[in-house]
Each structure stands twice: as C-alpha cells, then as structure tokens.
Design an enzyme around this catalytic site. Structure first.
Site, PDB file in Angstrom:
ATOM      1  N   CYS A 161      10.193   6.789   1.431  1.00 53.08           N
ATOM      2  CA  CYS A 161       9.503   5.589   1.846  1.00 53.08           C
ATOM      3  C   CYS A 161       8.390   5.040   0.964  1.00 53.08           C
ATOM      4  O   CYS A 161       8.167   4.035   0.602  1.00 53.08           O
ATOM      5  CB  CYS A 161       9.247   5.436   3.216  1.00 53.08           C
ATOM      6  SG  CYS A 161       8.166   6.986   3.724  1.00 53.08           S
ATOM      7  N   HIS A 193       3.680   1.288   5.734  1.00 56.27           N
ATOM      8  CA  HIS A 193       3.141   2.092   4.617  1.00 56.27           C
ATOM      9  C   HIS A 193       2.118   1.053   3.914  1.00 56.27           C
ATOM     10  O   HIS A 193       2.320   0.142   3.316  1.00 56.27           O
ATOM     11  CB  HIS A 193       3.718   2.813   3.812  1.00 56.27           C
ATOM     12  CG  HIS A 193       4.307   4.041   4.462  1.00 56.27           C
ATOM     13  ND1 HIS A 193       4.080   4.550   5.863  1.00 56.27           N
ATOM     14  CD2 HIS A 193       5.385   4.930   3.894  1.00 56.27           C
ATOM     15  CE1 HIS A 193       5.204   5.690   6.253  1.00 56.27           C
ATOM     16  NE2 HIS A 193       5.613   5.784   5.088  1.00 56.27           N
TER      17      HIS A 193
END
Lengths: 349, 349, 349, 349
Positions: B148, B241
């Site tokens: 990710c 993120h």
C-alpha cells in the site's frame, strides 16, 4: 532561594513552568503575570488549569500582575517568559533592564549577543551575556531556548556531532497538538487525520539546530557545517514530539558506536548535577517499536530524549536512521528555560 | 460480464473488493471464499461488515466457499486474492492453474515472471505472463500489486522519474491503522500515541519501488538506478497513508515544472478509460496544509494520490520535498488489484 | 514486610499491581506468576511494559513462575490475582488453601462467603472470611473487588445511600479502552468511533452495586433496596471511566447537602490511614465541564473518584444528575485489590 | 427549479447545505452569503472546504454576498440559514419579509407561530405559517428545525409515542465534535478525553422534544405529556451523535412490538417521496454492538437514525433501553432544513 516570576503564567507553557518550579530547591515563584483580563485576580480564579496533575497550592492565591516590567516585584531575580512571539518582542527587553529573562519565546532567538542555549549542547554561548548587557546598558539580560522540535533533535545529535563527521540530515516530524497551544489545533483538524504543515517550524529547525551545534568565538556564532532539511507534521498526540531522522556521515562507522555515544552522553548539567538535568539526556531504547510518545515522553521527568530504531541505512553509504521522542512542553519548552536558569544560577548569578 | 471470485472475502481488503466490484460494468462477483469457519454460510451471516457503507445486497446470499482451487466455480475467470502472505504462498499457485489471480498478497511479488504492476507505471511487465504460463504449465497466471505505501509513493514518483534524473529519495510515512488489518493495531497502542515501526514495510518500499520504476527487457527486470530509503510509522488515522518525501535530482530544476508534470500525468489506464482509473492519478493540492488523510483519501474515488507542499529544498542542491496521501485499502490494495484486472481484461483476456 | 505475589503479572492489571506495590511500606513483591510462555524468564524479558512510567528495577530480575499454587513460594502471604475469569475460576481456590488471595477477577465475586469489598463501602463483609475458611478447610481465603465501572459508581453512591433514601438509579457509562485489556479493543473499532456495548458489563454493574451497598447479617447479604439500570459504552479514552448518573430519591432534598455529603465522605480506610487510601474518596469538582478522564483520572493517585455537574433534575421530582470519573485500572482494578489487602493486613493478618 | 440561497455559506453547516443541494432535482443554489470578510470573493476563494468530498464545481464561481436581506437576489425563493444564534436573531426576520427562511439556527425555535418541524414528526405545525405572515405582515416566513441531538432522539421516539404510552425518558448523549463548529472543540480537550458538558444542550433536548411530539391546535402547541431528562457529553468522534435512551412506559409491552414499530415507521416525507427523505427514518440494527457512529452515521445518506441494543429493562417495570446514532450535520442540521424546504415546496409554494 531565588525569587522568580512567570510571564504568560495562565497559558499552557506557563502552567508547565508552575508545575516544574513547584518544590524547586533553588527557585520560588513569587510573581505571576498574564494578560490584563487576568490581572488583579487570584491565579486560581484567573486560570483554567490544563495539566493532569493538580494546580500547586502555593500559587493559587498569588494575585496575577499585568505583563509590565515596571509592575514586577523588585525582589524577583529571574522571569520566565512563555509570551507569544510578537508580544515577547515588545516587552522582554523591558524586563531585561532589571531581570534575568529566561525565554521560551522565539522573538529574540539567534539575535546578536542573545544566547540561544541548551545546557547540554552549548553552555558557552552564555558568554554572550556580557556583551549583551554592555550593548544595551542592561542590568539583566535575555537568554533563550530553542523551538520544541529543535531541542529534542539537537540533544540527540550532540553526541553524534561530537564524535562523527556529519554531512547531511533529513528529519520528518510527527508533532503533538500541545505544541500549538491549547486552542491551536481544532479537534476537527486532527481526529482521524493529521496536518502536514506547521507554520515556520521547518525554518526554525533548519536554522536553530545549526546555530546550536555551531561555534561561538567570543563575538559571533558560526553555524555547524552540515546540512539539515526538515518536513514537519502535526499528529493526534497530546504531548511528545516524534521525529524520524536520516543521518549521512562523511565516513563509514559502527552503528554500535553511535549507540554507545548516545547512551553514554553526559554534559555540563549532569556534571553540575543541576536539579532539572536528567541523568541521561539521551536514552537509547532497544525495543523494536520504541520510542513512542505516550510511553516515552515522560522519561527523565520529561527532560530526556528517547531514541530508538537506531539502524544502519542499507541503501545510502555512511548513513543511519533513527526515531526520537521528546516531551515538547517540558524538555521542549518550560523545562528548557528552567534548565537554562539553573545553569545561569549556578555559573553566573 | 466476466465472473470473478474473491479469496479472503470476509476480511477488510476482501470487503473493499466487494465494495469496488459492486455495480462494476465488466465484472460480476459470483464466488466468495474464506476460511473454513465461514465456509458454507451465507456471506452476510459469515461476515462482520467493517465499512461505513452498507454490504451490497448482491453478495449477501452467496454461500462462502473454502479457499481451495478445486472448489472454485468453473465459470469464474478472475480471482482476487487478499489472503495472508503465508497462505497465499501456498494456494495462489493452485488457483493459477486455471484462473487469473489478481493478488494483493505479498507472497509472489517480484518473483521471476510474476508481474508486479501498477497500470499507470509499468503495464509492460504484463508481458511476463507468457513465460509464467509456459514455465508452470498453467492456463491461468498470477499478477500482483505492490504494498500500500509503495503504490502511493510510486504513482507520485512516476511523472518525476519520467521527466527528471532522480538521484536519491528518502521517505517517512505516517500510515493508517487499517493497513494492519482489523485487529492489527490495538487501540491501547495508538490512542494519544503512534508506533514508529511496521514490520517489513521499509524493506518492501525500498525494493518494490525500484522494481516498479525499473525496466523489463523481456527476460528480467532491472531496478531503477536511484536510491530510496524509508522510515515507516503508524499513526491514529483510520484510512489513508501520508508520506513525507525528500527528493534529490542530478540537476537543477524548476519546481513548477515538477508540479506540472505531476498534475498533468496521464497513463495507459486513463487512455483506455478503464472503469476504476482515476481521471488524475496524481492530484496536486495548492493549499498550504494539504493533503490530509481524512480530507483527501477519497479523491478520485480513492484511486488518486494527492500531493501537496511541493517545495524546493532550500538546504540541499537540486532537491525538493513534498507530502502525499493515498487511500491504503483502495488504491493501495483492493483498487490496485481491480485496476490490474481491468487492464488484463482489456489487453489480454 | 509482608511478601506478596502477583498472578497474571505480565498483563495490564498485573503491571498496575507492580507499579502500585513498588515502594509500598508494608508489601514487598517477591513472586510473579504468569502463563507458561513467560515462566522461567526474567520478568523484564517476559514482559512488554505498557505503562508510561518505567518498570521498577526491583522486579526486573524476578524469575516468572507458572501460575500454580504448588509452585508459589512458601514465604508469600498474599497473592494478587488479575487472572482471566475462567482461569481464575480454576486456580484461585488452589491458592486460597494457603494464601490470602486478593482478586480482581470476577470468577468468585458474590459467591457465598466470599467477600466482595470496597474498603470505604462495606468492610464488614470481611467477616465472611471465617465461614469461608471453615467451609473449605482453607488456611487462606479469597477476597474480591468489584468490576471497574461498579467501583467508581458505588464509591460515589455510598455517601448518598448513607444520607438519603435512594429509589432509582440509571447510569450511562463512557469507558476507557484499557478496561478491555491491551488487545481488547482494536483501533479500527474506536478511532472516530465508539462501541455501545461491553459484554456482561451492565449485568455486573446492576448486581454488584446493590450487593456492595446491601447488608451482611453474618450469614448472607441482602441487596440494597433501590433499583439500578445501566447502559455501557466504550469510548476512545486510554484510562478513566466516565459515568453519567441519574438518581431519584424518595423525598425532596437540598442539592448542596448532597454535594457536602460527597465532598466530606470519609470512611474506614481514611481513619486507618491505609497507605493507598485517598484523602478524599470522592472529590467534588465545581468547574462546569469537569470531571474529564484525562484531567481527573489521576486524582488521589488514581484512587479518588471525581464527581461533577451535580445538579438538580428540573424534570423529575426528587431527582438529581451527576457525572463521575474514576481510574479504571487503578481504583477500578489493581488499586482496589491492594486497598483490600491493606485493610486485611491491618485488621486480620 | 426553485432558486435558493445559503446564509452562513462558508461554515461547516453551510458546506453541508452546498453538498446536499448539489444536483438537487428541485433546488438550485444561486446565492451564497457570508460575513463581510468573505463578501465580494468567489466562493472557492472565500472558503476553506472542510468536507471529505470535493467542493461542487457549480458553486466555486458564485460571488459571496453580505448577509443582508436587501442584498439578496430577487429571484431567490428560499434561503437556508446556518447563522450563529445571535446574528440569526437579528437578520432572519429581515429575510422573512420576502423569502422563505429554512433555518437551522436556534434563534426563533419554539417562538409563537414559528414552526419547529421534523417532517416525519409534526408536519402539521406548518399550519402556523399563515398566522406568522399575517402577524408580521411578511410575504415570506421562517421555519426552523430542532437541535441536532433532539432530531435524532425525536425521530426514534415518534413511532414509540404513536403506539405506546410513554411516561418518562432519560437520555445520555455522546456527541460528535462537528456539532460545535470547526473551531468549537480544541484537540487538547478531546484527544484521550471527553467533555461532559455542552452549553444549553440539555435544555434544548428537554424542551424541543416535548414541543415536537406535542399537539398544535391551530393556535398554540401543547407539549407532549411525558417527562424527559438529558445529560450531554462530547466525545472524540468527528460526525454522528450517539445517545443512550432509557424509556419508561405506563404499561407492559412486547419489545418486538417496539422494534417492529420503529423498523416499519414511515411518515409523510416517505409518502410524498421527498428527495431527501430516507426510505427508513429509523433503521433497527440487530448486531449486538451497533449502532456505531463511524459505521452508521451515513445510513440513508445521513438522513436515517440507526437504533440498536433495543432491550427490555430487567430492572425497571414497563421499561426498555436502546442506543441511537444520527448524523448531526446532515439529519441533525443541513439535511433537516433541506427536508423542511422540500416539504414546504411540495405542500405550500
């Protein structure tokens, strides 16, 4: 006992000053100053106490003064300042005519002849005081401490700079909300979120760190000769700044040697056994997932910087990485000023 | 319509697969597989639904299967995998005998002849598939997407690497808790805290990024020739993120040129108008305090990476800094596999 | 000095026991027991320390034992238990053959002849011990303390029940995540969220409170004769349970009288000056927005309950409302057991 | 299309108005008003957009006006108001001379002849409008919606009140920070904490709920004849108020009957098929740990109230308990005003 006053006494850093000076062996709080809205009231009545321990009994009945050098008690020797920058720029010089001003404000940092000091790092900058007093014809003087994120970083760098040739540093911070003051960060900005910007923070870190780790030749400061670039971010943590540091040295090195130098670092405040000096300015954590702000911010009563994840950079030559946590309103603010005052009290007053 | 199955269908990434594939114009979910504890139950009965929109009606009555290639329906063409690494290592190859496996698991990433692909970055790596099928004597094949935090970083780097000579990158991440799975991060570890360590994350970022931005010559991948070092941290954010990136180029540059190249970046998925392809893979934010995870993670339906604070580094020559936010369970996981499958469906099937 | 052991020593409540017993004037930790995974290791090596102050030096080198009565040192007098319920149900009775078991587990609460005690509330229930020992032919015995949310509520109710005729109580809780153990609440469940359910919590509050405030006639306990209904919820707070309480009395009353009775409440532990007894079991806050868990959980070293917003209910006759905060792992768990042991040590041993 | 304006357009509720009215089938935003600081600027330039979806293109170029009835465009029919109370008290009446004012402000709630309306609960209160217009000699009129925590509670109570004899209600709230406005709750007040006080909130809930569930006889409103007492608290949640409700009926009842009445509740907006009307005003959750704010606030596009933990009170006769979650800035603010305007547009304009 040295009588001390606090400017900005009702604010967050002001409250930390009170907490740290309660039961201090050498300093006694005898004066508290704040805005005109608070002046004239008992401190307890003027203040919404933000800390999670109780307001010390000893300050509750002190009548808050205006922040005015002429209104300060004559028997005070040291005033601690946590004033907002612009106001500090105006009034700290007035106080310096008669008092030692140990300031956490940024207004006079890195000005000519005004020492910016971390006692473990550059106590010799206090030698500027003579010139400062002469130049201004003051009986008192101003001494400043750096920005919160700078202090923690610089403390951790000192044993590195002393023992290795540092070439370049990048640092990415994850800073606590208390650093912005009680009303600084709305909860809407930080719950399930972070804010990747803190005004002027990167500039302060990049300049103050080199200044602190530089050299004072009796006239002026030459900055340390490595390069440092910062990226600063606010995260949902109450107290405790975390910083991820990338260090490039000129030469190859042994990572255990870096670790030892950090873990064994002691300096003047430890030798002088100053009251607020932590036994270890830098604590090296071995756990893989430490330091963490909630767990490590109070190490050394909030005056130690905890360092961990010290590891060789497998990608860049002569490089290593680490993470640090420091308490931003203790070691990074009120505690920094108090330790400066303790050093001054020991060496100068 | 292409019939698709989902392996690990009851988990967090599995649920994202279902959300993204609901009402998909080309794919129809006809099979859901999970652990033996769930097998045999209606999907609705087997699953604690974690997402903040409702479970699609279309999957509620599907009977969950065992995760076993022999039990998979013959009329399925593509299986999406969000299996745990170790289990994926065992079973994805079984599925590859007969099915296209679009995997978010790390088990087979960067293995010989198994393409690790971001459609906007290195679609040509799909050419490995022939060799993969021949080597294994499979009718199906495995295609993987990166970690990710790697995907978001690599997407933002692609227009830079294409237009400038990159020399060195440091990245410091602030990653959401959903990246660790529903039970991955205890609340005791993250309320008023952060965790400066994520197992294997730095290694994945450092290797996968160079692999993705490298060159496939028809036989093997040569990594990109810059250096990349990462420091990874978990913060109290649900999804999204955030990464602070320090970039060094070989030469001087105009920061507006970097900005333009990022803002105008389009690639194959945009040209092919793939269903899940965002209009802009990289969105450049001009606000001083953006991107922020809660505000920007859903940009482009969670498939765009938002970039901001793009600024010249005043300290290091030929350098700049920026901050990015990408949705870790959409663009960084399920959405990445779906976009891979859409590309495969368009070009290969 | 009385030698004490701790069962479940590596867990969260176990760590609180160690913290509270460090430097205790009467108790000395000489034995630590935990699961077989930890047994045989130094405590420091066996434990991930969760608290934000340091692990006491005194326990680091203690070798962890199996949780087995036969393995316990003979020179131990008291064992503190923070075992999981089911395991406690099995082993606490074994320990009771030879040791005083001060248990925070729910396994034996409210069983015949096993005192469930809050020293400020119902110290006379300790009279059950004779019968317990005779019935079981034990040299030791078991004493238990209530559930964390019950203790805080019951402490605040005691001065009310002693001075007014209580008819009905409704309580709605906002409980800290530490109450569920370190891994109890995933961050995915609590960031930007709350969970309006805690297994068995409402049942415990509804039954234990009436039992504690009831009457022991030398043979059995008659419950207090008011009614109490609870609704329990988990919120994103590390430590400190908050409870909103609606009280109906039989008669009219003066709210200042309620306030005075709470603020001036003292009981046996205060009279005996037990080491862990707070000066004020109930602290009445006057600020309009207190008590708050982060600010007030540590009042009285975590052993006081802070009460605020004490106000007449303008809607219901003879009714008032208030909010309380109590530290769930100190007063609500480890501290409760320690205070029980101090009372036993003073009165019985 | 009906042209509409928004007062307070740059604030949090103002932004929700814009979000909800974007692509509305009957209403078109043609005017945006805000403070003089914003007036004269393009909306996009005047506004820091707080929501996690993008600012609609359609409003970006609208030039923000002063909040002044004389400056409003003549072709506007409805103005939505999210003004601060005191300012609303001054200016909403000016707008009512010529415009329909659908107000989320509390300034004119429950005033004589000013309908306080939830379309599913008391649409007949709109009959007050005639008298309001005559009394004031206005061409327009004011209609208001209740406080955010009141709306969610009242919606869930309506099917109960319609089918059972309610005697007494206690409610304890856990409210999101967005309810206080963007700068309303400092992060220092809410990280690892909660605040057990919200100014005037309990009073509003206690009075508005009875008013809404009362009876309008063509001249005045008689309050509902049960009693309701509230305790209100702020928790670290961005959006979505949670409320724990204790209900006492006059008679015995079947809990499944309560559940059915809630789950099957439909009212005028559902019959009229108003655009913003949720299919189910009240959604009954069967999962033991729901509703939860992050998971359930968006149910019915933020216009449904989710109810769960509906259980008989084992302690009090004729009583039950439940927990509800409602989106405070959609159903509890902007969406409430929009639904009122849709009802007015359907029935009156």
């Amino acid at each position: 006992m040295v009588n001390v006053g606090i400017l900005g006494a009702t604010g967050m850093v002001g409250q930390r000053f009170i907490q740290l000076l309660d039961n201090h062996p050498d300093f006694e709080i005898t004066a508290l100053a704040a805005s005109s809205r608070s002046a004239g009231k008992r401190y307890e009545d003027a203040t919404t106490w933000y800390l999670d321990n109780e307001m010390p009994e000893s300050v509750k009945d002190i009548i808050v003064k205006e922040t005015d050098a002429d209104a300060m008690d004559n028997d005070v020797d040291i005033v601690f300042s946590s004033l907002p920058t612009e106001f500090a720029a105006k009034v700290e010089k007035d106080f310096a005519r008669d008092y030692v001003v140990a300031s956490n404000a940024s207004a006079h940092r890195m000005k000519k002849n005004i020492p910016l000091v971390i006692p473990e790092v550059n106590p010799e900058y206090l030698d500027m005081i003579d010139a400062q007093q002469k130049e201004n014809n003051w009986d008192g003087f101003i001494v400043t401490n750096p920005n919160c994120s700078t202090i923690a970083l610089t403390l951790s760098l000192k044993p590195i700079v002393d023992n290795f040739n540092v070439d370049a540093i990048r640092v990415s911070t994850m800073q606590a909300v208390s650093g912005a003051g009680y009303n600084g960060v709305p909860s809407m900005a930080i719950v399930d979120n972070l804010v990747p910007y803190i005004g002027n923070e990167e500039e302060k870190m990049e300049s103050e760190t080199l200044h602190l780790l530089g050299n004072y030749d009796g006239e002026k400061v030459s900055d340390a000769d490595f390069k440092l670039s910062a990226s600063c971010h606010r995260v949902p943590v109450i107290d405790g700044h975390t910083e991820a540091v990338f260090v490039e040295l000129d030469d190859d090195f042994d990572i255990n040697d870096v670790k030892d130098k950090m873990a064994n670092f002691k300096a003047l405040p430890q030798k002088l056994n100053l009251f607020s000096a932590p036994k270890n300015p830098v604590i090296v954590k071995e756990e893989i997932d430490r330091p963490q702000p909630r767990m490590d911010r109070n190490a050394g009563n909030g005056m130690s910087v905890s360092v961990g994840r010290l590891r060789k950079d497998k990608v860049f030559d002569n490089s290593f990485k680490y993470v640090l946590v420091g308490h931003n309103t203790i070691r990074g603010a009120a505690g920094a000023s108090v330790l400066n005052a303790e050093l001054i009290n020991d060496k100068i007053l």
